[in-house]
Scaffold this active site. Structure first.
Site, short mmCIF file in Angstrom:
data_model
loop_
_atom_site.label_atom_id
_atom_site.label_comp_id
_atom_site.label_asym_id
_atom_site.label_seq_id
_atom_site.Cartn_x
_atom_site.Cartn_y
_atom_site.Cartn_z
N GLU A 49 -1.18 9.12 -7.47
CA GLU A 49 -1.86 8.83 -6.21
C GLU A 49 -1.08 9.53 -5.11
OE1 GLU A 49 -2.54 4.80 -5.08
OE2 GLU A 49 -3.45 4.28 -7.00
N ASP A 60 -1.53 -0.94 4.60
CA ASP A 60 -0.19 -0.65 4.12
C ASP A 60 0.87 -1.45 4.85
OD1 ASP A 60 -0.83 1.38 2.19
OD2 ASP A 60 -1.42 2.63 3.88
N TYR A 175 -9.29 -0.49 -8.90
CA TYR A 175 -7.94 -0.80 -8.45
C TYR A 175 -7.95 -2.26 -8.01
CZ TYR A 175 -3.53 0.04 -5.82
OH TYR A 175 -2.25 0.02 -5.33
#
Length: 263
Positions: A49, A60, A175
Site C-alpha cells: 500500500e 489517519d 479492508y
C-alpha cells in the site's frame, strides 16, 4: 485478472495468509521511501500500500499524519508518487501496488487522466477513504472499467444493512478496519475481529484483510489467523520516523510478515 487477484490466487494455492504493508510516499524523503519500497517484497510483503500524502488525512492517526506532512514538506506530490511506482516497476512487475489516499488530489488531476497515468505507472488498486459507495460513479466504477481494483473499507460500525452497499462494487479485497477510530489508535484483538470477518465473508467471496492496531509479529499472526491476512502501516511508518536505517526497517517488516505467514 489484476496483480492483486493473481497474488491472492497464489496465496490460496499455497495455503498462506497475506501480509500487506503500508508506507507513505516521500517519507522521510523520496529516495529513502523508494529504497524501502523496493525492499518490501524481499522482506515478505505480498501487497504494497503506497500512501499519497494529503493535507487533511481524516482517517489517519498522528503517525501517518506526520509522515504525510514530512512528505509534503519534502515536495512529494501525486505525480511524484506515480513516478515512484514507475521506478519500482522497473525491477518488479509482479508485486501488487495499492494507492491509498484521498479524493482531492485525484479530482484535481482529473479522473480520466489519473486513471490513465496510474495504470501506466503499474498501480493495481485504489483505496480512497473519503468516497462513499453513493459516489461510485465518481471514481470506483471508472477505475474498475480501467482494470484497477477499487478496495473498500468496512468497519465495526458497518452494520448488516450497510454492508451490501459497501461490497457492491468492491474488488480485489475488503479492508476491514479492526477498531473504531483512526490509524494507530488502539490494538487489534482477534476475539473481536474474528466474528466480524466471518460476517463479511458470509456476504462476499473476496478476501478480507484486517488493518489498524497491528504492531507486532504476534498480533500479525493472531489477526491473520482469523482473516485472509493483515495490513501494517503505522508501526512501519513509526520505525521510519525514528530514523532507522533502511535495513533495520526491512528487518522489522520481515518479522511482521513472518508472523502473518505463520497464521
Amino acid at each position: 485478472m489484476t496483480r492483486i487477484d493473481a497474488r491472492f490466487a497464489e496465496l490460496r494455492a499455497a495455503g498462506r495468509k497475506a501480509f500487506v504493508s503500508y508506507i507513505m510516499a516521500g517519507d522521510p524523503d523520496a529516495d529513502t521511501s523508494l529504497e524501502v519500497m523496493k525492499g518490501l517484497p524481499g522482506a515478505g510483503v505480498d501487497i504494497i500500500e503506497l500512501g499519497v500524502p494529503f493535507t487533511d488525512p481524516m482517517a489517519d492517526g498522528p503517525t501517518i499524519q506526520l509522515a504525510g506532512q514530512r512528505a509534503l514538506a519534502g515536495g512529494m506530490t501525486l505525480e511524484k508518487t506515480l513516478a515512484m511506482a514507475r521506478a519500482f516497476r522497473e525491477g518488479d512487475d509482479v508485486t501488487p501496488i495499492v494507492l491509498m489516499g484521498y479524493y482531492n488530489p485525484i479530482y484535481n488531476r482529473g479522473v480520466e487522466r489519473f486513471l490513465r497515468d496510474a495504470t501506466a505507472a503499474g498501480i493495481d488498486g485504489l483505496i480512497v477513504v473519503d468516497l462513499p459507495p453513493e459516489e461510485d460513479d465518481e471514481l470506483c466504477i471508472p477505475a474498475s472499467n480501467a482494470g484497477l481494483n477499487f478496495i473498500r473499507l468496512a468497519t465495526p460500525t458497518t452494520d448488516d444493512k450497510r454492508l451490501p452497499k459497501v461490497l457492491q462494487n468492491t474488488s480485489g479485497f475488503v479492508y476491514y478496519v479492526s477498531i473504531t477510530g483512526i490509524t494507530g489508535a488502539a490494538a487489534a484483538e482477534a476475539g473481536d475481529v474474528g466474528p466480524e470477518v466471518a460476517r463479511i465473508k458470509a456476504q462476499t467471496d473476496l478476501p478480507v484483510i484486517v488493518g489498524f492496531g497491528i504492531r507486532s509479529p504476534e498480533t500479525a499472526q493472531t489477526i491473520a489467523g482469523v482473516a485472509d491476512g493483515c495490513v501494517v502501516g503505522s508501526a512501519i511508518v513509526g520505525e521510519m520516523a525514528r530514523g532507522r536505517p533502511v535495513a533495520e526497517v526491512l528487518a522489522f517488516v520481515r518479522g511482521l510478515a513472518e508472523g502473518a505467514h505463520r497464521a
